[in-house]
Design an enzyme around this catalytic site. Sequence first.
Site, PDB file in Angstrom:
ATOM      1  N   ARG A  89      16.661 105.624 -11.579  1.00  0.00           N
ATOM      2  CA  ARG A  89      16.619 104.788 -11.948  1.00  0.00           C
ATOM      3  C   ARG A  89      15.348 104.566 -12.503  1.00  0.00           C
ATOM      4  O   ARG A  89      14.331 105.488 -12.217  1.00  0.00           O
ATOM      5  CB  ARG A  89      17.375 103.595 -11.355  1.00  0.00           C
ATOM      6  CG  ARG A  89      18.361 102.830 -10.177  1.00  0.00           C
ATOM      7  CD  ARG A  89      19.134 102.463 -12.041  1.00  0.00           C
ATOM      8  NE  ARG A  89      20.547 102.021 -11.478  1.00  0.00           N
ATOM      9  CZ  ARG A  89      21.843 103.040 -12.020  1.00  0.00           C
ATOM     10  NH1 ARG A  89      20.987 104.028 -12.240  1.00  0.00           N
ATOM     11  NH2 ARG A  89      23.018 103.087 -11.231  1.00  0.00           N
TER      12      ARG A  89
ATOM     13  N   HIS B 209      20.111 106.881 -21.254  1.00  0.00           N
ATOM     14  CA  HIS B 209      21.760 106.611 -20.208  1.00  0.00           C
ATOM     15  C   HIS B 209      22.757 107.259 -19.367  1.00  0.00           C
ATOM     16  O   HIS B 209      23.938 106.694 -19.094  1.00  0.00           O
ATOM     17  CB  HIS B 209      21.558 104.850 -19.143  1.00  0.00           C
ATOM     18  CG  HIS B 209      21.837 104.970 -17.642  1.00  0.00           C
ATOM     19  ND1 HIS B 209      21.337 104.319 -17.386  1.00  0.00           N
ATOM     20  CD2 HIS B 209      22.147 105.384 -17.081  1.00  0.00           C
ATOM     21  CE1 HIS B 209      21.508 103.842 -16.141  1.00  0.00           C
ATOM     22  NE2 HIS B 209      22.270 104.732 -15.503  1.00  0.00           N
TER      23      HIS B 209
ATOM     24  N   GLU C 128      12.285  99.080  -3.293  1.00  0.00           N
ATOM     25  CA  GLU C 128      11.152  98.319  -3.319  1.00  0.00           C
ATOM     26  C   GLU C 128       9.915  99.881  -2.718  1.00  0.00           C
ATOM     27  O   GLU C 128       9.187 100.133  -2.646  1.00  0.00           O
ATOM     28  CB  GLU C 128      10.385  96.940  -2.297  1.00  0.00           C
ATOM     29  CG  GLU C 128      11.020  95.627  -2.699  1.00  0.00           C
ATOM     30  CD  GLU C 128      10.371  95.972  -4.508  1.00  0.00           C
ATOM     31  OE1 GLU C 128       9.316  95.894  -4.525  1.00  0.00           O
ATOM     32  OE2 GLU C 128      11.222  95.748  -5.201  1.00  0.00           O
TER      33      GLU C 128
ATOM     34  N   GLY D 285      15.032 111.740  -2.821  1.00  0.00           N
ATOM     35  CA  GLY D 285      16.384 111.978  -2.488  1.00  0.00           C
ATOM     36  C   GLY D 285      17.592 112.816  -2.105  1.00  0.00           C
ATOM     37  O   GLY D 285      17.828 113.203  -3.279  1.00  0.00           O
ATOM     38  N   LEU D 286      18.322 113.646  -0.823  1.00  0.00           N
ATOM     39  CA  LEU D 286      18.317 114.095  -0.761  1.00  0.00           C
ATOM     40  C   LEU D 286      20.307 113.279  -0.976  1.00  0.00           C
ATOM     41  O   LEU D 286      20.135 113.909   0.611  1.00  0.00           O
ATOM     42  CB  LEU D 286      18.755 115.390   0.259  1.00  0.00           C
ATOM     43  CG  LEU D 286      19.496 116.162   0.287  1.00  0.00           C
ATOM     44  CD1 LEU D 286      18.911 116.739  -0.593  1.00  0.00           C
ATOM     45  CD2 LEU D 286      19.285 117.379   1.727  1.00  0.00           C
ATOM     46  N   GLY D 287      20.486 112.512  -1.465  1.00  0.00           N
ATOM     47  CA  GLY D 287      22.123 111.440  -1.460  1.00  0.00           C
ATOM     48  C   GLY D 287      23.166 112.713  -1.578  1.00  0.00           C
ATOM     49  O   GLY D 287      23.075 114.250  -1.547  1.00  0.00           O
ATOM     50  N   ARG D 288      23.910 111.918  -2.616  1.00  0.00           N
ATOM     51  CA  ARG D 288      24.695 113.005  -3.401  1.00  0.00           C
ATOM     52  C   ARG D 288      24.745 113.949  -3.812  1.00  0.00           C
ATOM     53  O   ARG D 288      24.748 115.288  -4.380  1.00  0.00           O
ATOM     54  CB  ARG D 288      26.206 111.544  -3.719  1.00  0.00           C
ATOM     55  CG  ARG D 288      27.160 110.812  -2.861  1.00  0.00           C
ATOM     56  CD  ARG D 288      28.642 109.563  -3.469  1.00  0.00           C
ATOM     57  NE  ARG D 288      26.971 109.246  -3.433  1.00  0.00           N
ATOM     58  CZ  ARG D 288      27.200 107.839  -2.870  1.00  0.00           C
ATOM     59  NH1 ARG D 288      27.846 107.498  -2.023  1.00  0.00           N
ATOM     60  NH2 ARG D 288      26.534 106.865  -3.661  1.00  0.00           N
TER      61      ARG D 288
ATOM     62  N   CYS E  70      16.514 109.401  -5.670  1.00  0.00           N
ATOM     63  CA  CYS E  70      16.920 108.083  -5.120  1.00  0.00           C
ATOM     64  C   CYS E  70      17.414 106.921  -5.554  1.00  0.00           C
ATOM     65  O   CYS E  70      17.078 106.811  -6.726  1.00  0.00           O
ATOM     66  CB  CYS E  70      15.610 107.836  -3.925  1.00  0.00           C
ATOM     67  SG  CYS E  70      13.954 107.365  -5.412  1.00  0.00           S
TER      68      CYS E  70
ATOM     69  N   GLU F 126      16.347  99.530 -20.371  1.00  0.00           N
ATOM     70  CA  GLU F 126      16.885  99.889 -22.017  1.00  0.00           C
ATOM     71  C   GLU F 126      18.661  99.066 -22.633  1.00  0.00           C
ATOM     72  O   GLU F 126      18.720  97.856 -21.762  1.00  0.00           O
ATOM     73  CB  GLU F 126      17.823 100.996 -20.989  1.00  0.00           C
ATOM     74  CG  GLU F 126      17.429 101.659 -20.111  1.00  0.00           C
ATOM     75  CD  GLU F 126      18.582 102.298 -18.891  1.00  0.00           C
ATOM     76  OE1 GLU F 126      19.197 102.049 -18.699  1.00  0.00           O
ATOM     77  OE2 GLU F 126      17.650 103.666 -18.603  1.00  0.00           O
TER      78      GLU F 126
HETATM   79  P1  NAI Z   1      23.479 108.357  -2.605  1.00  0.00           P
HETATM   80  O1  NAI Z   1      22.693 106.650  -2.079  1.00  0.00           O
HETATM   81  O2  NAI Z   1      24.234 109.180  -2.164  1.00  0.00           O
HETATM   82  O3  NAI Z   1      21.361 108.861  -2.416  1.00  0.00           O
HETATM   83  C1  NAI Z   1      19.741 108.137  -2.258  1.00  0.00           C
HETATM   84  C2  NAI Z   1      19.372 109.431  -2.083  1.00  0.00           C
HETATM   85  O4  NAI Z   1      17.970 108.059  -1.462  1.00  0.00           O
HETATM   86  C3  NAI Z   1      19.561 108.553  -0.280  1.00  0.00           C
HETATM   87  O5  NAI Z   1      20.258 109.885   0.686  1.00  0.00           O
HETATM   88  C4  NAI Z   1      19.007 107.763   0.277  1.00  0.00           C
HETATM   89  O6  NAI Z   1      18.464 108.512   1.572  1.00  0.00           O
HETATM   90  C5  NAI Z   1      17.201 108.454  -0.888  1.00  0.00           C
HETATM   91  N1  NAI Z   1      16.282 107.640  -0.812  1.00  0.00           N
HETATM   92  C6  NAI Z   1      15.890 106.350  -0.111  1.00  0.00           C
HETATM   93  N2  NAI Z   1      14.704 105.909   0.335  1.00  0.00           N
HETATM   94  C7  NAI Z   1      14.003 107.205  -0.274  1.00  0.00           C
HETATM   95  C8  NAI Z   1      12.323 107.230  -0.618  1.00  0.00           C
HETATM   96  N3  NAI Z   1      11.671 106.073   0.243  1.00  0.00           N
HETATM   97  N4  NAI Z   1      12.265 108.655  -0.517  1.00  0.00           N
HETATM   98  C9  NAI Z   1      13.146 109.153  -0.675  1.00  0.00           C
HETATM   99  N5  NAI Z   1      14.682 108.978  -0.287  1.00  0.00           N
HETATM  100  C10 NAI Z   1      14.790 108.347  -0.702  1.00  0.00           C
HETATM  101  O7  NAI Z   1      23.047 108.160  -3.818  1.00  0.00           O
HETATM  102  P2  NAI Z   1      23.053 108.834  -5.164  1.00  0.00           P
HETATM  103  O8  NAI Z   1      25.129 108.155  -6.018  1.00  0.00           O
HETATM  104  O9  NAI Z   1      23.257 110.269  -5.288  1.00  0.00           O
HETATM  105  O10 NAI Z   1      23.040 108.458  -6.777  1.00  0.00           O
HETATM  106  C11 NAI Z   1      21.439 108.662  -6.903  1.00  0.00           C
HETATM  107  C12 NAI Z   1      20.795 107.756  -7.781  1.00  0.00           C
HETATM  108  O11 NAI Z   1      21.214 108.500  -9.735  1.00  0.00           O
HETATM  109  C13 NAI Z   1      21.205 106.414  -7.808  1.00  0.00           C
HETATM  110  O12 NAI Z   1      19.733 105.555  -8.490  1.00  0.00           O
HETATM  111  C14 NAI Z   1      21.792 105.948  -8.625  1.00  0.00           C
HETATM  112  O13 NAI Z   1      21.428 104.554  -9.159  1.00  0.00           O
HETATM  113  C15 NAI Z   1      21.273 106.602  -9.418  1.00  0.00           C
HETATM  114  N6  NAI Z   1      22.597 107.125 -10.682  1.00  0.00           N
HETATM  115  C16 NAI Z   1      22.694 107.401 -11.996  1.00  0.00           C
HETATM  116  C17 NAI Z   1      22.863 108.264 -13.171  1.00  0.00           C
HETATM  117  C18 NAI Z   1      23.097 108.368 -14.432  1.00  0.00           C
HETATM  118  O14 NAI Z   1      24.247 108.047 -15.629  1.00  0.00           O
HETATM  119  N7  NAI Z   1      21.078 108.682 -14.842  1.00  0.00           N
HETATM  120  C19 NAI Z   1      24.390 107.572 -12.745  1.00  0.00           C
HETATM  121  C20 NAI Z   1      24.633 107.872 -11.309  1.00  0.00           C
HETATM  122  C21 NAI Z   1      23.936 106.976 -10.103  1.00  0.00           C
END
Ligand code: NAI
Length: 330
Positions: free
Chosen positions: A239, A296, A214, A154-157, A210, A268
């Site tokens: 998650r 978390h 599903e 998952g190369l998002g933010r 990511c 949790e």
């Molecule tokens: P984002 O939306 O910027 O990045 C998520 C990435 O996952 C996207 O680039 C998307 O293309 C990718 N993705 C979707 N399906 C995929 C698959 N099948 N295989 C590989 N990559 C896939 O989200 P962000 O902000 O980077 O958050 C990432 C995760 O971190 C989320 O699950 C979010 O809920 C979690 N998170 C956890 C926190 C914590 O305190 N532990 C706090 C904030 C976010």
Amino acid sequence: MSKFLVCITDYIHEPLDIERQVLGDIAEVQAVGATSNAELVGRVEQADALMVYHFVSIDRELMRRMPRLKVVARCGAGFDNIDVAFAREQGIAVTNVPDYGTEDVADAALAMALSLARGTHRMAHICQRGTDNWSYELAVPLRRIRGQVFGIIGLGRIGTATALRAKAFGYDVVFLDPHVGDGMDKALGIRRAADLEELLRQCHVVSCHCLLSEQTRHLINPQTIQWLPPGSILINTARGAVVDAMAVLQGLESGRLLGAGIDVLEQEPPDPEHPLIRAWRDPNHPAFERLILTPHAAFYTEEGLADMRRKGSQNVRQVLLGQPCRNIVN
Ligand code: NAI
């Protein structure tokens, strides 16, 4: 002009200094302090805007009772506790704050990975319990980090922020993300893996970033974890359900995993009788000193919390004043 009414449903209490700084000139701001939906009854019906954390859900039944409602601002990234489709039908904007913890979660992922890769967590635990062997031998064998492969799912933010940090430590970074277009690998100086098996087979560390869907539910499970080389490190700050906790337990028991850093669980707080939790609390189980489990909390810094409140308030302000808002999700 009479002021709008903004209700903060849960989690945040007085003093509401941040919210009033942003909204005070146009709205009266109240904190309800609910820990469940039942506690919202009779307290929010006249509100023009709701600011929502995670103890309550904004369902259609509640929205039907709120004739003035114009915006539901989720002060956080995920918005699965809001009926977004119904809100859209009713012309109610739903907003979120996607970036309050981007750097903080990436820092936490690296902190766990490095602590496991350098044996810090493990040696500290063993020494604290008492040992005559006051030596590096407690962590043998450790390998130099430079050149090891760090996999990102998952190369998002957050995944991107993690990639940059891992690169700075000398890791060879590889990612899996079917939704990221060609060229991000070149822009960041990292490599792309074609599928999960190709990614996992080369990883010394794999870190999940990511979204939960599903496709990503139990992406790491007792079968796929076998693709990791023996002695790997697994990090999950995404998650809980992205990783099957039983795979973590089996991985630690078999030595497939040198260690795991887990910030998120499917339930949790966890059931204390869950096998992984029992193993983690058992001084005679390898999980005791090889599993880092946090509540978390990867997002948490004082700055991140303030960002959540300020940016959530700014979203409310923009919608109430009819200004463009970048973070509308419906
Ligand atoms: P984002 O939306 O910027 O990045 C998520 C990435 O996952 C996207 O680039 C998307 O293309 C990718 N993705 C979707 N399906 C995929 C698959 N099948 N295989 C590989 N990559 C896939 O989200 P962000 O902000 O980077 O958050 C990432 C995760 O971190 C989320 O699950 C979010 O809920 C979690 N998170 C956890 C926190 C914590 O305190 N532990 C706090 C904030 C976010």
